[in-house]
Design a protein around this motif. Structure first.
Motif, PDB file in Angstrom:
ATOM      1  N   PHE A  41     -47.257 -33.180 -30.100  1.00 41.82           N
ATOM      2  CA  PHE A  41     -47.112 -33.988 -31.310  1.00 41.82           C
ATOM      3  C   PHE A  41     -46.465 -35.343 -30.966  1.00 41.82           C
ATOM      4  O   PHE A  41     -45.919 -36.022 -31.826  1.00 41.82           O
ATOM      5  CB  PHE A  41     -46.260 -33.250 -32.347  1.00 41.82           C
ATOM      6  N   ALA A  42     -46.526 -35.721 -29.703  1.00 35.79           N
ATOM      7  CA  ALA A  42     -45.858 -36.947 -29.258  1.00 35.79           C
ATOM      8  C   ALA A  42     -46.397 -38.183 -29.966  1.00 35.79           C
ATOM      9  O   ALA A  42     -45.667 -39.151 -30.199  1.00 35.79           O
ATOM     10  CB  ALA A  42     -46.005 -37.096 -27.744  1.00 35.79           C
ATOM     11  N   SER A  43     -47.656 -38.142 -30.321  1.00 30.14           N
ATOM     12  CA  SER A  43     -48.264 -39.308 -30.984  1.00 30.14           C
ATOM     13  C   SER A  43     -48.081 -39.280 -32.494  1.00 30.14           C
ATOM     14  O   SER A  43     -48.535 -40.196 -33.181  1.00 30.14           O
ATOM     15  CB  SER A  43     -49.760 -39.364 -30.645  1.00 30.14           C
ATOM     16  N   GLY A  44     -47.429 -38.226 -32.992  1.00 32.93           N
ATOM     17  CA  GLY A  44     -47.241 -38.092 -34.425  1.00 32.93           C
ATOM     18  C   GLY A  44     -48.228 -37.153 -35.072  1.00 32.93           C
ATOM     19  O   GLY A  44     -48.012 -36.699 -36.201  1.00 32.93           O
ATOM     20  N   SER A  45     -49.295 -36.861 -34.394  1.00 29.75           N
ATOM     21  CA  SER A  45     -50.258 -35.882 -34.900  1.00 29.75           C
ATOM     22  C   SER A  45     -50.561 -34.875 -33.793  1.00 29.75           C
ATOM     23  O   SER A  45     -50.234 -35.096 -32.623  1.00 29.75           O
ATOM     24  CB  SER A  45     -51.543 -36.589 -35.346  1.00 29.75           C
ATOM     25  N   ARG A  46     -51.183 -33.778 -34.150  1.00 30.97           N
ATOM     26  CA  ARG A  46     -51.480 -32.713 -33.189  1.00 30.97           C
ATOM     27  C   ARG A  46     -52.560 -33.159 -32.207  1.00 30.97           C
ATOM     28  O   ARG A  46     -53.654 -33.586 -32.607  1.00 30.97           O
ATOM     29  CB  ARG A  46     -51.939 -31.469 -33.938  1.00 30.97           C
ATOM     30  N   VAL A  47     -52.242 -33.064 -30.951  1.00 32.22           N
ATOM     31  CA  VAL A  47     -53.211 -33.326 -29.887  1.00 32.22           C
ATOM     32  C   VAL A  47     -53.314 -32.069 -29.039  1.00 32.22           C
ATOM     33  O   VAL A  47     -52.313 -31.578 -28.522  1.00 32.22           O
ATOM     34  CB  VAL A  47     -52.803 -34.525 -29.015  1.00 32.22           C
ATOM     35  N   VAL A  48     -54.520 -31.542 -28.914  1.00 33.41           N
ATOM     36  CA  VAL A  48     -54.739 -30.285 -28.185  1.00 33.41           C
ATOM     37  C   VAL A  48     -55.416 -30.586 -26.853  1.00 33.41           C
ATOM     38  O   VAL A  48     -56.460 -31.269 -26.811  1.00 33.41           O
ATOM     39  CB  VAL A  48     -55.612 -29.309 -29.011  1.00 33.41           C
ATOM     40  N   THR A  49     -54.835 -30.090 -25.797  1.00 33.65           N
ATOM     41  CA  THR A  49     -55.455 -30.130 -24.467  1.00 33.65           C
ATOM     42  C   THR A  49     -56.137 -28.786 -24.233  1.00 33.65           C
ATOM     43  O   THR A  49     -55.485 -27.744 -24.286  1.00 33.65           O
ATOM     44  CB  THR A  49     -54.408 -30.365 -23.365  1.00 33.65           C
ATOM     45  N   PRO A  50     -57.453 -28.769 -24.041  1.00 32.88           N
ATOM     46  CA  PRO A  50     -58.171 -27.481 -23.949  1.00 32.88           C
ATOM     47  C   PRO A  50     -57.657 -26.620 -22.790  1.00 32.88           C
ATOM     48  O   PRO A  50     -57.118 -27.112 -21.800  1.00 32.88           O
ATOM     49  CB  PRO A  50     -59.625 -27.905 -23.717  1.00 32.88           C
ATOM     50  N   GLU A  51     -57.925 -25.344 -22.974  1.00 30.13           N
ATOM     51  CA  GLU A  51     -57.553 -24.392 -21.926  1.00 30.13           C
ATOM     52  C   GLU A  51     -58.464 -24.537 -20.720  1.00 30.13           C
ATOM     53  O   GLU A  51     -59.582 -25.070 -20.836  1.00 30.13           O
ATOM     54  CB  GLU A  51     -57.609 -22.958 -22.447  1.00 30.13           C
ATOM     55  N   VAL A  52     -57.978 -24.063 -19.565  1.00 29.81           N
ATOM     56  CA  VAL A  52     -58.782 -24.027 -18.344  1.00 29.81           C
ATOM     57  C   VAL A  52     -58.736 -22.604 -17.811  1.00 29.81           C
ATOM     58  O   VAL A  52     -57.652 -22.081 -17.524  1.00 29.81           O
ATOM     59  CB  VAL A  52     -58.245 -25.013 -17.278  1.00 29.81           C
ATOM     60  N   ASN A  53     -59.908 -21.981 -17.733  1.00 29.12           N
ATOM     61  CA  ASN A  53     -59.958 -20.629 -17.183  1.00 29.12           C
ATOM     62  C   ASN A  53     -59.789 -20.676 -15.669  1.00 29.12           C
ATOM     63  O   ASN A  53     -60.139 -21.669 -15.016  1.00 29.12           O
ATOM     64  CB  ASN A  53     -61.278 -19.955 -17.540  1.00 29.12           C
ATOM     65  N   GLY A  54     -59.271 -19.614 -15.134  1.00 28.28           N
ATOM     66  CA  GLY A  54     -59.032 -19.557 -13.704  1.00 28.28           C
ATOM     67  C   GLY A  54     -59.854 -18.489 -13.023  1.00 28.28           C
ATOM     68  O   GLY A  54     -60.739 -17.855 -13.625  1.00 28.28           O
ATOM     69  N   SER A  55     -59.604 -18.288 -11.773  1.00 27.40           N
ATOM     70  CA  SER A  55     -60.232 -17.202 -11.003  1.00 27.40           C
ATOM     71  C   SER A  55     -59.259 -16.769  -9.925  1.00 27.40           C
ATOM     72  O   SER A  55     -58.451 -17.563  -9.441  1.00 27.40           O
ATOM     73  CB  SER A  55     -61.546 -17.670 -10.378  1.00 27.40           C
ATOM     74  N   GLU A  56     -59.375 -15.517  -9.592  1.00 31.08           N
ATOM     75  CA  GLU A  56     -58.482 -14.965  -8.571  1.00 31.08           C
ATOM     76  C   GLU A  56     -59.226 -13.922  -7.759  1.00 31.08           C
ATOM     77  O   GLU A  56     -60.293 -13.429  -8.166  1.00 31.08           O
ATOM     78  CB  GLU A  56     -57.234 -14.350  -9.203  1.00 31.08           C
ATOM     79  N   ILE A  57     -58.686 -13.600  -6.601  1.00 34.74           N
ATOM     80  CA  ILE A  57     -59.309 -12.589  -5.739  1.00 34.74           C
ATOM     81  C   ILE A  57     -59.035 -11.201  -6.299  1.00 34.74           C
ATOM     82  O   ILE A  57     -57.900 -10.860  -6.636  1.00 34.74           O
ATOM     83  CB  ILE A  57     -58.774 -12.688  -4.302  1.00 34.74           C
ATOM     84  N   ASP A  58     -60.089 -10.424  -6.417  1.00 33.22           N
ATOM     85  CA  ASP A  58     -59.958  -9.012  -6.800  1.00 33.22           C
ATOM     86  C   ASP A  58     -59.674  -8.241  -5.516  1.00 33.22           C
ATOM     87  O   ASP A  58     -60.590  -7.876  -4.766  1.00 33.22           O
ATOM     88  CB  ASP A  58     -61.255  -8.531  -7.457  1.00 33.22           C
ATOM     89  N   TRP A  59     -58.388  -8.029  -5.277  1.00 29.31           N
ATOM     90  CA  TRP A  59     -57.997  -7.425  -4.003  1.00 29.31           C
ATOM     91  C   TRP A  59     -58.441  -5.980  -3.883  1.00 29.31           C
ATOM     92  O   TRP A  59     -58.745  -5.502  -2.776  1.00 29.31           O
ATOM     93  CB  TRP A  59     -56.492  -7.555  -3.793  1.00 29.31           C
ATOM     94  N   ASP A  60     -58.473  -5.252  -5.008  1.00 35.17           N
ATOM     95  CA  ASP A  60     -58.937  -3.859  -4.941  1.00 35.17           C
ATOM     96  C   ASP A  60     -60.372  -3.798  -4.440  1.00 35.17           C
ATOM     97  O   ASP A  60     -60.722  -2.959  -3.594  1.00 35.17           O
ATOM     98  CB  ASP A  60     -58.824  -3.194  -6.315  1.00 35.17           C
ATOM     99  N   ALA A  61     -61.218  -4.673  -4.984  1.00 34.99           N
ATOM    100  CA  ALA A  61     -62.615  -4.685  -4.545  1.00 34.99           C
ATOM    101  C   ALA A  61     -62.747  -5.230  -3.130  1.00 34.99           C
ATOM    102  O   ALA A  61     -63.518  -4.711  -2.311  1.00 34.99           O
ATOM    103  CB  ALA A  61     -63.455  -5.515  -5.515  1.00 34.99           C
ATOM    104  N   THR A  62     -61.990  -6.284  -2.837  1.00 36.60           N
ATOM    105  CA  THR A  62     -62.085  -6.923  -1.524  1.00 36.60           C
ATOM    106  C   THR A  62     -61.664  -5.969  -0.408  1.00 36.60           C
ATOM    107  O   THR A  62     -62.274  -5.932   0.669  1.00 36.60           O
ATOM    108  CB  THR A  62     -61.220  -8.193  -1.488  1.00 36.60           C
ATOM    109  N   LEU A  63     -60.610  -5.199  -0.668  1.00 36.42           N
ATOM    110  CA  LEU A  63     -60.065  -4.302   0.364  1.00 36.42           C
ATOM    111  C   LEU A  63     -60.480  -2.857   0.150  1.00 36.42           C
ATOM    112  O   LEU A  63     -59.815  -1.933   0.626  1.00 36.42           O
ATOM    113  CB  LEU A  63     -58.537  -4.412   0.395  1.00 36.42           C
ATOM    114  N   ALA A  64     -61.597  -2.660  -0.560  1.00 37.76           N
ATOM    115  CA  ALA A  64     -62.030  -1.291  -0.852  1.00 37.76           C
ATOM    116  C   ALA A  64     -62.257  -0.480   0.417  1.00 37.76           C
ATOM    117  O   ALA A  64     -61.994   0.730   0.461  1.00 37.76           O
ATOM    118  CB  ALA A  64     -63.304  -1.318  -1.697  1.00 37.76           C
TER     119      ALA A  64
END
Length: 564
Positions: free
Chosen positions: A289-312
């Motif tokens: 709300f720094a500008s006086g009105s609501r400003v939304v920064t969109p989300e960013v999805n991530g990714s990670e290593i599935d260690w269970d599958a990787t080290l199966a």
């Protein structure tokens, strides 16, 4: 025909001579045998010894005298008892052992009529056991001790990986001795100068040496045969080098066997050193709300290593015949607070608030500046707010001024002094909002304008104040300060109520005097230290208890300050 008769007569004469010689020799042997029997009648058999002393062919009285003379001084000589690789010594004098001379001589077997036995006695000596006297009270404990001293526990072999090489410890069988057999051997032979040798019973090690060798040559050798590699994105590889394989592969003993154990947590830790950079943490949508009105920064999805599958198939790859190079398996990790959530969020309910006052003008400058920095900060669900991280540096360049602080229990000044009051105010606001406390540090000395056991200090780069929004809704920090007071509110959707219970003060400690030099010294009468605790009870909207937390705080006594 005449020649043939002459030869026959000659052969008959020769046979007669041979037979005569044999009969003569037999007759002589019989006479010698009979003479030997007569000469040795009533005497100790030839080749007989007791305790290494020969009593061969003696009368029993001579034997008795000989033994008493030659062995009487040996009654206190320690005897070595050997069982396998184990040894112990028995001191007859202290073990209650003595010798019955008459019974020993009486127990010597009589003459043998076996001619072979009598002949062999000319060339060998037979040791005859003694007849001992035993003081049971003294000998029993010493015998028990000897059984223990001759006992060996089996040792199971081990396998380990040390700095990339396979190291083993061999299995060693144990042994035990039978108490009754040992007692018989000692009491019969303790005067034998060659000592006593006992045949032990083998106690096999639970893990055989064959099993140790099998594991060492198999899975252990396989583990150090080459690095184990995980191929990640962007040609980045995570590697477990041979030199670090011992951190991942161990061979613990289990139920009398050696287990091959792969520590997946350790493997992930080593592999992540290179592969962590190929992962991307999700970032929740942000509201400002720094500008006086609501400003939304969109989300960013991530990714990670599935260690269970990787080290199966890690076990087969590291210690078996599986592949030693594997592709990492990635999975998406969506943000938990989306753009839609941020656009729909409301901050019209006070979840928790707190006000403090009583600060100086200089402190008020620093507190007001901090309040303006923090005001409007939004913390998405699951995110953590850090006061130091959010404000960044708080020095002269940012407009902060010298103000009062407590240093070593007495008044002093520093740039940014007073910000701990804002920290205390913020701490209490999120305390009463029921949010999760991640890190807060109370002052070393109690400051009376703050609630005991419910306050916090901060120091740039060292001491932080952190809380996590563990609710399903975003929260906003509203902060404002004037010349007298600072107020912090946590705004959002109120789903919790909080009760604070102070549990009193105890373990009071008295202040001690200290002398401070310099114009800035401010004398003080000091204050006692004490211990206190505070219990926070967090309940849901219906009054059901969510959790109960008790925090104990120990305050040092404020010293009595004398200015010089």
């Amino acid at each position: 025909m005449a020649v043939s008769q002459a030869g026959s007569k000659k052969r008959n004469r020769t046979a007669g001579v041979v037979i005569g010689v044999i009969v003569g020799l037999v007759a002589i042997a019989v006479l010698v045998y009979l003479a030997d029997i007569m000469l040795s009648k009533d005497r100790i058999p030839r080749g007989t010894a007791v305790g290494g002393v020969s009593i061969s062919s003696m009368s029993r009285q001579e034997a008795l005298s000989t033994l008493e003379t030659n062995l009487g001084g040996d009654l206190s000589r320690p005897v070595t008892v050997t069982a396998g690789e184990a040894h112990t010594q028995i001191d007859p004098a202290t073990s209650g052992l003595g010798i019955d001379w008459d019974a020993t001589v009486a127990a010597v077997p009589g003459q043998s009529y076996n001619p072979v036995t009598r002949l062999m006695s000319l060339f060998r000596e037979t040791e005859v056991p003694i007849v001992s006297t035993v003081d049971v009270a003294a000998f029993g404990p010493r015998l028990d001790a000897a059984v223990t001293e001759l006992h060996r526990d089996p040792v199971n072999g081990t396998v380990r990986i040390d700095a990339g090489t396979v190291a083993t410890q061999d299995s060693v069988n144990g042994q035990s001795v039978d108490r009754a057999e040992l007692e018989s051997d000692i009491t019969d032979n303790w005067l034998n100068p060659e000592g006593i040798e006992v045949e032990p019973t083998v106690i096999p090690a639970a893990i055989s040496q064959d099993r140790v060798d099998e594991v060492a040559a198999g899975p252990a050798a396989k583990a150090v045969s080459a690095p184990f590699v995980i191929r990640g994105r962007d040609n980045v590889e995570g590697t477990i080098p041979v030199e670090r394989m011992g951190e991942v592969v161990t061979f613990p003993e289990q139920d009398g066997d050696i287990r091959v154990d792969i520590n997946r947590g350790a493997a992930v830790g080593i592999l992540s050193e290179a592969l962590a950079g190929t992962e991307q943490k999700p970032r929740n949508a942000q509201i400002s709300f720094a500008s006086g009105s609501r400003v939304v920064t969109p989300e960013v999805n991530g990714s990670e290593i599935d260690w269970d599958a990787t080290l199966a198939d890690a076990e087969a790859g590291i210690t078996g015949n599986g592949p030693r190079e594997v592709d990492a398996a990635y999975v998406d990790t969506p943000a938990t607070f989306t753009t839609a959530d941020a656009e729909a969020a409301t901050f019209d309910q006070v979840m928790g608030e707190f006000t403090t006052g009583g600060f100086s003008a200089a402190s008020g400058t620093n507190i007001g500046l901090t309040a303006r920095m923090v005001d409007g900060a939004v913390v998405a669900p699951g995110d953590t707010f850090s006061l130091n991280g959010y404000t960044g540096p708080r020095g002269s360049a940012q407009g902060f001024v010298d103000s009062g602080i407590i240093l070593n229990g007495h008044a002093d000044t520093a740039v940014g002094g007073g910000i701990s009051q804002f920290a205390t105010t913020l701490y209490n606001a999120y305390y009463f909002a029921g949010l999760e406390d991640i890190a807060h540090t109370p002052h070393s000395y109690y400051i009376s304008r703050y609630p005991a056991g419910r306050e916090a200090t901060v120091y740039e780069g060292a001491i932080d104040l952190k809380f996590r929004n563990d609710t399903p809704y975003p929260v906003m920090i509203r902060a404002n300060a004037d010349s007298s007071n600072v107020t912090v509110q946590i705004m959002g959707v109120k789903t919790r109520s909080v009760q604070s219970i102070n549990n009193g003060r105890w373990a009071q400690t008295d202040p001690k005097p200290m002398t401070v030099s310099g114009d800035s010294c401010s004398p003080s009468g000091g204050a006692p230290g004490f211990t206190t605790s505070d219990t926070r009870v967090i309940s849901d909207a219906s009054g059901g208890e969510i959790r109960r937390e008790t925090t104990t705080t120990v305050y040092d006594p404020s010293p009595i300050v004398r200015c010089s």
